[in-house]
Structures are given as C-alpha cells and as structure tokens.
Design a protein around this motif. Structure first.
Motif, PDB file in Angstrom:
ATOM      1  N   ALA A 166      49.661  38.724  48.189  1.00  0.00           N
ATOM      2  CA  ALA A 166      48.405  37.979  48.332  1.00  0.00           C
ATOM      3  C   ALA A 166      47.299  38.869  48.888  1.00  0.00           C
ATOM      4  O   ALA A 166      46.140  38.797  48.449  1.00  0.00           O
ATOM      5  N   GLN A 167      47.649  39.711  49.842  1.00  0.00           N
ATOM      6  CA  GLN A 167      46.645  40.618  50.408  1.00  0.00           C
ATOM      7  C   GLN A 167      46.178  41.625  49.362  1.00  0.00           C
ATOM      8  O   GLN A 167      44.984  41.874  49.214  1.00  0.00           O
ATOM      9  N   TYR A 168      47.123  42.199  48.629  1.00  0.00           N
ATOM     10  CA  TYR A 168      46.736  43.184  47.616  1.00  0.00           C
ATOM     11  C   TYR A 168      45.885  42.545  46.523  1.00  0.00           C
ATOM     12  O   TYR A 168      44.952  43.184  45.995  1.00  0.00           O
ATOM     13  N   LEU A 169      46.181  41.318  46.166  1.00  0.00           N
ATOM     14  CA  LEU A 169      45.454  40.665  45.085  1.00  0.00           C
ATOM     15  C   LEU A 169      43.967  40.505  45.388  1.00  0.00           C
ATOM     16  O   LEU A 169      43.171  40.285  44.477  1.00  0.00           O
ATOM     17  N   GLN A 170      43.578  40.634  46.652  1.00  0.00           N
ATOM     18  CA  GLN A 170      42.152  40.613  46.983  1.00  0.00           C
ATOM     19  C   GLN A 170      41.409  41.756  46.300  1.00  0.00           C
ATOM     20  O   GLN A 170      40.198  41.672  46.088  1.00  0.00           O
ATOM     21  N   CYS A 171      42.127  42.823  45.969  1.00  0.00           N
ATOM     22  CA  CYS A 171      41.506  44.029  45.402  1.00  0.00           C
ATOM     23  C   CYS A 171      41.432  44.000  43.880  1.00  0.00           C
ATOM     24  O   CYS A 171      40.693  44.791  43.288  1.00  0.00           O
ATOM     25  N   VAL A 172      42.207  43.132  43.247  1.00  0.00           N
ATOM     26  CA  VAL A 172      42.291  43.120  41.789  1.00  0.00           C
ATOM     27  C   VAL A 172      40.950  42.710  41.188  1.00  0.00           C
ATOM     28  O   VAL A 172      40.350  41.708  41.581  1.00  0.00           O
ATOM     29  N   GLY A 173      40.481  43.507  40.242  1.00  0.00           N
ATOM     30  CA  GLY A 173      39.223  43.207  39.568  1.00  0.00           C
ATOM     31  C   GLY A 173      37.995  43.734  40.276  1.00  0.00           C
ATOM     32  O   GLY A 173      36.878  43.552  39.789  1.00  0.00           O
ATOM     33  N   LEU A 174      38.184  44.407  41.418  1.00  0.00           N
ATOM     34  CA  LEU A 174      37.048  44.952  42.158  1.00  0.00           C
ATOM     35  C   LEU A 174      36.810  46.410  41.793  1.00  0.00           C
ATOM     36  O   LEU A 174      37.697  47.101  41.284  1.00  0.00           O
ATOM     37  N   ALA A 175      35.601  46.879  42.075  1.00  0.00           N
ATOM     38  CA  ALA A 175      35.303  48.294  41.923  1.00  0.00           C
ATOM     39  C   ALA A 175      36.098  49.094  42.941  1.00  0.00           C
ATOM     40  O   ALA A 175      36.532  48.567  43.973  1.00  0.00           O
ATOM     41  N   MET A 176      36.286  50.381  42.656  1.00  0.00           N
ATOM     42  CA  MET A 176      37.109  51.221  43.524  1.00  0.00           C
ATOM     43  C   MET A 176      36.602  51.233  44.965  1.00  0.00           C
ATOM     44  O   MET A 176      37.386  51.165  45.917  1.00  0.00           O
ATOM     45  N   GLY A 177      35.289  51.317  45.154  1.00  0.00           N
ATOM     46  CA  GLY A 177      34.736  51.352  46.499  1.00  0.00           C
ATOM     47  C   GLY A 177      35.033  50.095  47.281  1.00  0.00           C
ATOM     48  O   GLY A 177      35.364  50.152  48.477  1.00  0.00           O
ATOM     49  N   SER A 209      40.373  39.292  34.626  1.00  0.00           N
ATOM     50  CA  SER A 209      39.972  39.077  36.020  1.00  0.00           C
ATOM     51  C   SER A 209      38.719  38.219  36.147  1.00  0.00           C
ATOM     52  O   SER A 209      37.912  38.116  35.220  1.00  0.00           O
ATOM     53  N   GLU A 210      38.572  37.640  37.316  1.00  0.00           N
ATOM     54  CA  GLU A 210      37.389  36.821  37.607  1.00  0.00           C
ATOM     55  C   GLU A 210      36.113  37.646  37.526  1.00  0.00           C
ATOM     56  O   GLU A 210      35.128  37.241  36.888  1.00  0.00           O
ATOM     57  N   ASN A 211      36.092  38.817  38.173  1.00  0.00           N
ATOM     58  CA  ASN A 211      34.887  39.636  38.158  1.00  0.00           C
ATOM     59  C   ASN A 211      34.556  40.131  36.762  1.00  0.00           C
ATOM     60  O   ASN A 211      33.383  40.230  36.381  1.00  0.00           O
ATOM     61  N   GLY A 212      35.574  40.448  35.981  1.00  0.00           N
ATOM     62  CA  GLY A 212      35.331  40.869  34.610  1.00  0.00           C
ATOM     63  C   GLY A 212      34.732  39.751  33.777  1.00  0.00           C
ATOM     64  O   GLY A 212      33.799  39.970  32.990  1.00  0.00           O
TER      65      GLY A 212
END
Length: 223
Positions: free
Chosen positions: A38-49, A172-175
């Motif tokens: 769950a914690q890692y999934l916060q990063c999915v779909g985000l920019a590298m920074g 992904s949501e952001n995509g």
C-alpha cells in the motif's frame, strides 16, 4: 470513430510495475524498513521526482533512498541471468494481439510514457513490438510529467493528428488524467491499482486486459 491510438508503457504494455515493486520492498528490508504494498502504491503513476520524495520519506531520508535505489538497480540487473535472452519486463497479456489488430487496420499508434525515449526503445525493442509505433514521447522530453497533458499532446503532434481523434490506453490515474486533459478519450486497463470512481466515470472504457480491447478495434478504428 478514432484515427490513432496512444499507449502508456509501464504497467500497460509491459509488466514492469510488479518486479520493480518487489525490488523496492526487498531493498527497504536491507534498511530494516518494512515497506508495504500500500505504501509503495503511492508512487505508481507518479513522475520520478515525486516518487523519489515519497520513497525517501518512507525509507528514512535521501541517503536511505539512494542506498535502496542502488539495491533495486542491482536486483533488476541480476534478473538477466547468463545466457538468458528473455526481456527483463514481459509484455502484458493482449498487447501484441491488440497492436497487430491496429496495424492490420492501418491505425496509427504512438507511445506516451514517463520513461525516457531510450528506455521506451529498449523495452519495446526487446519485445519485438517497437515496429508497431510511428511516434514516441518520453518523460525526458517534456517539462512536466503526467497528470500534465504535455506527453500526450506531444505524441499526438508527432503523429500529426488531433488529440480529439485519439484513444489513449492507460493503467494509472495520473496517466488517465493526462490523456483526458489533452482532449483524448481514455481506455483504462488497471494494473496494480484500480482507478478511482472519478476516473472510471470519465473513461471511454474500463477493461480487465488489453485482450478485451481487440474485439472493439473494428468499431473504434474504422478504416
């Protein structure tokens, strides 16, 4: 209805998110940190920074992040066993069939990925699907990452088509937000995370896999 299809890559065309997540969770353990799914999934779909900031906070700081990142890189490189010519990240179910069906109808295809152009070429080339695409837009070519629409607008511009004539395929949501903001219709094929209801409501379709898109090709992309 549409003249072009634009694809995300990670988690959509290639199964990269799972092995990368597993590598980060294993690397976190070397720091005595239990990084949950769950914690890692916060990063999915985000920019590298953005993902770097989140992971650094979860792991205990920038130095801890850098240590773990080196572990992840090493772990993924070890996946390439001596004499093993298999690609590091396998193609997702239905991707090759969908691309072949689109090519058969003369549908123009592009990639709009947060990965760099070099990574796009390497990953898709290793899977023998690079030839299906006429244009590429990589995360190293735009100033703002998804959910900003820049990547999708650049991909459409390189195809020479109006964004309104494109279907974007995203996991992904952001995509999905990026493609919608660019003026495209969006087919969402969830990978590790199911999209929120707000995205589902705006999506053209939500499918379980790219296999499920193949029967729609003739209707969505008339010759």
């Amino acid at each position: 209805m549409f003249t072009a299809a634009i694809f995300d890559m990670d988690g959509l065309l290639i199964d990269s998110e799972r092995p990368i997540m597993a590598a980060w969770i294993a690397a976190a353990r070397t720091l005595d940190v239990e990084l949950s799914h769950a914690q890692y999934l916060q990063c999915v779909g985000l920019a590298m920074g953005e993902s770097k900031q989140i992971l650094a906070a979860l792991l205990g700081g920038v130095a801890a992040y850098q240590h773990a990142a080196a572990q992840v890189t090493a772990a993924l490189q070890l996946e390439r066993l001596a004499g093993d010519v298999r690609p590091l990240f396998p193609i997702k179910p239905g991707a090759a069939e969908l691309l072949t069906a689109l090519r058969g109808r003369g549908t123009r295809c592009a990639v709009a990925s947060s990965s760099t152009r070099g990574q796009i070429a390497a990953c898709l080339g290793s899977l023998d699907v690079l030839h299906h695409f006429e244009a590429f837009a990589g995360g190293d070519e735009v100033a703002r990452a998804k959910p900003d629409p820049a990547l999708y607008r650049l991909a459409a511009e390189r195809l020479g088509v109006d964004p309104a004539d494109c279907v974007a395929f995203e996991d992904s949501e952001n995509g999905a937000k990026a493609a919608l903001a660019a003026g495209m219709r969006v087919v969402v094929v969830p990978d590790l995370k199911h999209p929120p209801e707000a995205i589902v409501a705006q999506a053209f379709q939500v499918l379980d896999s790219l296999h499920d898109a193949v029967p729609h090709v003739a209707r969505w992309f008339p010759s």
